[in-house]
Design a protein around this motif. Structure first.
Motif, PDB file in Angstrom:
ATOM      1  N   UNK A 111       0.850  -1.190   0.000  1.00 16.18           N
ATOM      2  CA  UNK A 111       0.000   0.000   0.000  1.00 16.18           C
ATOM      3  C   UNK A 111       0.886   1.241   0.000  1.00 16.18           C
ATOM      4  N   UNK A 112       0.656   2.110  -0.959  1.00 22.08           N
ATOM      5  CA  UNK A 112       1.394   3.373  -1.073  1.00 22.08           C
ATOM      6  C   UNK A 112       0.466   4.518  -0.708  1.00 22.08           C
ATOM      7  N   UNK A 113       0.876   5.331   0.247  1.00 22.80           N
ATOM      8  CA  UNK A 113       0.105   6.507   0.642  1.00 22.80           C
ATOM      9  C   UNK A 113       0.870   7.765   0.282  1.00 22.80           C
ATOM     10  N   UNK A 166      -4.818  12.989   2.085  1.00 18.51           N
ATOM     11  CA  UNK A 166      -4.127  11.746   1.750  1.00 18.51           C
ATOM     12  C   UNK A 166      -4.885  10.912   0.724  1.00 18.51           C
ATOM     13  N   UNK A 167      -4.169  10.020   0.075  1.00 25.63           N
ATOM     14  CA  UNK A 167      -4.779   8.996  -0.761  1.00 25.63           C
ATOM     15  C   UNK A 167      -3.870   7.775  -0.711  1.00 25.63           C
ATOM     16  N   UNK A 168      -4.466   6.596  -0.869  1.00 25.07           N
ATOM     17  CA  UNK A 168      -3.707   5.353  -0.803  1.00 25.07           C
ATOM     18  C   UNK A 168      -4.172   4.417  -1.897  1.00 25.07           C
ATOM     19  N   UNK A 206       6.904  13.224  -0.193  1.00 26.37           N
ATOM     20  CA  UNK A 206       6.926  12.312   0.952  1.00 26.37           C
ATOM     21  C   UNK A 206       5.876  11.234   0.710  1.00 26.37           C
ATOM     22  N   UNK A 207       6.147  10.028   1.210  1.00 30.54           N
ATOM     23  CA  UNK A 207       5.200   8.933   1.021  1.00 30.54           C
ATOM     24  C   UNK A 207       5.421   7.884   2.102  1.00 30.54           C
ATOM     25  N   UNK A 208       4.454   6.988   2.211  1.00 30.04           N
ATOM     26  CA  UNK A 208       4.616   5.850   3.110  1.00 30.04           C
ATOM     27  C   UNK A 208       4.218   4.576   2.382  1.00 30.04           C
ATOM     28  N   UNK A 209       4.783   3.468   2.819  1.00 34.92           N
ATOM     29  CA  UNK A 209       4.491   2.147   2.283  1.00 34.92           C
ATOM     30  C   UNK A 209       4.081   1.234   3.432  1.00 34.92           C
ATOM     31  N   UNK A 210       3.150   0.328   3.177  1.00 33.09           N
ATOM     32  CA  UNK A 210       2.816  -0.704   4.156  1.00 33.09           C
ATOM     33  C   UNK A 210       2.730  -2.054   3.447  1.00 33.09           C
ATOM     34  N   UNK A 243       3.081 -10.814   9.593  1.00 28.90           N
ATOM     35  CA  UNK A 243       4.132  -9.800   9.607  1.00 28.90           C
ATOM     36  C   UNK A 243       3.715  -8.592   8.777  1.00 28.90           C
ATOM     37  N   UNK A 244       4.236  -7.440   9.161  1.00 32.37           N
ATOM     38  CA  UNK A 244       3.996  -6.217   8.406  1.00 32.37           C
ATOM     39  C   UNK A 244       5.234  -5.331   8.498  1.00 32.37           C
ATOM     40  N   UNK A 245       5.442  -4.532   7.454  1.00 33.04           N
ATOM     41  CA  UNK A 245       6.534  -3.553   7.444  1.00 33.04           C
ATOM     42  C   UNK A 245       5.952  -2.220   6.998  1.00 33.04           C
ATOM     43  N   UNK A 246       6.239  -1.187   7.773  1.00 31.45           N
ATOM     44  CA  UNK A 246       5.765   0.173   7.458  1.00 31.45           C
ATOM     45  C   UNK A 246       6.971   1.061   7.196  1.00 31.45           C
ATOM     46  N   UNK A 247       6.930   1.803   6.092  1.00 29.92           N
ATOM     47  CA  UNK A 247       8.039   2.660   5.672  1.00 29.92           C
ATOM     48  C   UNK A 247       7.533   4.085   5.500  1.00 29.92           C
TER      49      UNK A 247
END
Length: 225
Positions: A57-59, A67-69, A101-105, A113-117
């Motif tokens: 998931x890219x936010x 925001x949008x994802x 700027x962005x985030x990944x999940x 498991x999960x990874x958040x960036x």
């Protein structure tokens, strides 16, 4: 999963509790989140139970903070960060151009498991984009040209473009100028393992601001679930 359904409401009832035997702590993870992600992703792929480990998931957000994802496909990890490819005129690209700027999940349900960036974004080099584009299936290459991503289309319009482009390019499809890769350069990365009673393991890497881009240092902490 059990549901409670009423005419004006849908409610998810308490259900599955995580049962995991592995765990993480600041003392057991790798010194770098890039190295730790490489370990986890390799395990997710080689374990054979995670259905699509590259789905992420890219936010993004507008400069005003709206925001949008959406889901994209992670394609490459390098020493700087996480790379995916898309149309540079799409909504996500326009938002990253205006607000870099962005985030990944990543969420790997099958192994809990999960990874958040979280990080800053940058375009990858043209050479990297062209190199990856050549590895895409023919239909995906044509599709990159045919789809004016995130714009409104009429019924049958996209299929018409595909036919025209197949005739125009034949077997040799060039990389579109409006298409390429983005890299999320992390400033924060969290690794999560689901545990019983929602007492999950959470380990966060925070980049030390004074360190160099090519040699980042990380503060590693345990977070409360």
């Amino acid at each position: 999963m059990d549901l409670e359904i009423k005419p004006d409401q849908l409610k998810v009832l308490p259900h599955h509790q995580y049962v995991t035997t592995d765990g993480i702590s600041p003392s057991t993870v790798a010194p770098s989140p890039i190295d730790q992600f490489r370990i986890w992703f390799k395990e997710a792929v080689e374990g054979g139970v995670v259905k699509e480990p590259e789905a992420v998931a890219l936010s993004t957000a507008t400069p005003d903070g709206i925001p949008s994802a959406r889901m994209v496909l992670f394609k490459k990890l390098d020493p700087r960060g996480f790379v995916f490819f898309t149309n540079y005129t799409s909504r996500k690209s326009e938002e990253m151009l205006a607000n870099p700027h962005a985030s990944l999940v990543f969420y790997w349900k099958e192994v809990h498991r999960s990874v958040r960036v979280i990080g800053q974004v940058e375009k990858v080099s043209r050479e990297e984009s062209e190199e990856y584009f050549k590895t895409r299936p023919y239909g995906s290459q044509i599709g990159a040209w045919a789809s004016k991503q995130s714009t409104v289309v009429q019924e049958g319009e996209l299929q018409g473009r595909v036919g025209e482009l197949e005739e125009k390019f034949g077997a040799d499809v060039p990389t579109p100028e409006f298409w390429g890769g983005w890299r999320v350069v992390p400033t924060e990365v969290e690794f999560w393992i689901g545990k019983p009673s929602r007492l999950h393991d959470r380990v966060r890497y925070l980049r030390v601001e004074t360190t160099r881009d090519d040699q980042p240092q990380w503060k590693i902490e345990r977070l409360a679930p």
